[in-house]
Design an enzyme around this catalytic site. Structure first.
Site, short mmCIF file in Angstrom:
data_model
loop_
_atom_site.label_atom_id
_atom_site.label_comp_id
_atom_site.label_asym_id
_atom_site.label_seq_id
_atom_site.Cartn_x
_atom_site.Cartn_y
_atom_site.Cartn_z
N HIS A 200 55.72 3.88 10.91
CA HIS A 200 55.74 5.52 10.59
C HIS A 200 56.67 6.07 11.82
CE1 HIS A 200 52.75 6.38 13.69
NE2 HIS A 200 52.19 5.45 13.32
N CYS A 216 50.18 0.21 14.81
CA CYS A 216 51.31 0.63 13.89
C CYS A 216 52.59 0.08 14.56
CB CYS A 216 51.43 1.85 13.22
SG CYS A 216 49.73 2.44 12.28
#
Length: 365
Positions: A200, A216
């Protein structure tokens, strides 16, 4: 007087003849003969002076570096069973292909990430030429070490598909995100848990915050927009290594392909001993049962001696990074199975380890 003038000319023309030569011509033939002689000498010298020299050497041809011609391999459309189980056959099929990060029949793009270097590289996949590097991106990832449990803030090490492309509702995750298939079967069978591992962007308010990654893979917002143009999210795989992902050789790829089809053949002909010999003693099924229970069930099925039709399509083989440097790979394909008592179609996953030149199945789905 005329005689003195010509003697001066003679002095200037010593390169053509000596003064004695000219004087002898003068004494024997007269001044007119001297004039003719000097005229001939000067004209001859002028021609020689302005004439392009003749090169007698044989011209040397420039050295040309010959590039090795690229071999175009005509791939077998319907290979025979004998070909499928042959490593030499597969070596010919992948000749000229870049298979450093795997062999893919059904993949458009591949993302290879290195946690230590904080870098992800994007590759485009071609059926004929294999992988081609498109671009590299700097990223932020989680803490060192493999992810084990929810909340440990570590980015998992392994092989994952992109399961969804979406716009996050929380601006903290930037303008765009791609969810990954963590935990996969191999993770679950090793007791790993957690979820919500994405690729992301950065917070839309532009402010730096602690723990931007939380496990992430985080990219600058401009970079993730570029990534969106580089990949087909529906057919993209992500490989994440703690450090450099070990490249695969053509020898290893060909060995795995031939081993998979040897395993398939043993299954087809009900050779239970050869079939079970491909399963590691560490093997686990998706339900958690071990090799002993699996072997008992398969022996019962194979004893029926049913004629089976088993086909594999869209074969993908990816190197599976591990912290203990085991030679583990993820093999996925579309399987069609048909026998008098059972039929099925669907995606298949194998997690295998290469021990010497032998494929050992660790997990199967």
């Amino acid at each position: 007087m005329r005689y003195l003038v010509f003697l001066s000319l003679c002095a200037l023309a010593l390169y053509a003849a000596t003064a004695e030569d000219i004087y002898r011509i003068y004494k024997t033939k007269g001044i007119d003969a001297v004039e003719d002689f000097l005229k001939q000498e000067f004209e001859s010298k002028e021609v020689k002076t302005f004439q392009k020299p003749v090169v007698s050497k044989t011209p040397v041809e420039p050295k040309v570096i010959k590039k090795e011609p690229k071999v175009k391999v005509v791939k077998a459309k319907n290979p025979t069973e004998k070909e499928l189980i042959s490593k030499d056959f597969w070596l010919k099929q992948i000749r000229g292909m870049d298979v450093a990060y795997g062999y893919y029949e059904d993949l458009d793009s591949l993302i290879v990430c290195e946690k230590e270097r904080k870098r992800c590289e994007v590759y485009r996949n071609s059926e004929d030429e294999g992988l081609e590097l498109i671009k590299g991106h700097d990223v932020i990832m989680g803490k060192n070490g493999d992810k084990i449990k929810r909340g440990d803030l570590k980015t998992p090490v392994g092989v994952y598909e992109i399961t969804k492309r979406f716009k996050p509702s929380d601006p903290f995750y930037g303008p765009l995100a791609f969810s990954l298939s963590y935990p996969n079967l191999f993770d679950v069978l090793r007791g790993k848990n957690g979820s919500g591992i994405w690729i992301h962007g950065m917070p839309l308010d532009g402010k730096d915050r602690e723990d931007l990654s939380k496990g992430c893979v985080v990219m600058e917002n401009d970079a993730i927009q570029v990534l969106d143009t580089e990949i087909n999210a529906n057919k993209t795989m992500t490989i994440i290594g703690e450090n450099k992902v070990p490249p695969m050789s053509k020898e290893v790829v060909a060995t795995l392909l031939s081993e998979v089809y040897k395993w398939q053949r043993a299954w087809k002909v009900n050779d239970i001993n050869m079939y079970l010999n491909y399963y590691s003693n560490d093997f686990k099924k998706v339900d958690g049962s071990r090799k002993e229970q699996f072997a008992a069930m398969k022996k019962q099925i194979f004893s029926r001696k049913e004629k089976k039709t088993i086909t594999f399509e869209h074969m993908n083989i990816a190197p599976y990074p591990t912290l203990d440097n085991r030679k583990v790979f993820k093999i996925s394909y579309y399987q069609t199975y048909k026998s008098p008592s059972f039929a099925s179609k669907g995606e298949k996953e194998l997690y295998v380890e290469l021990v010497g030149k032998k494929m050992m199945i660790l997990a199967e789905k």
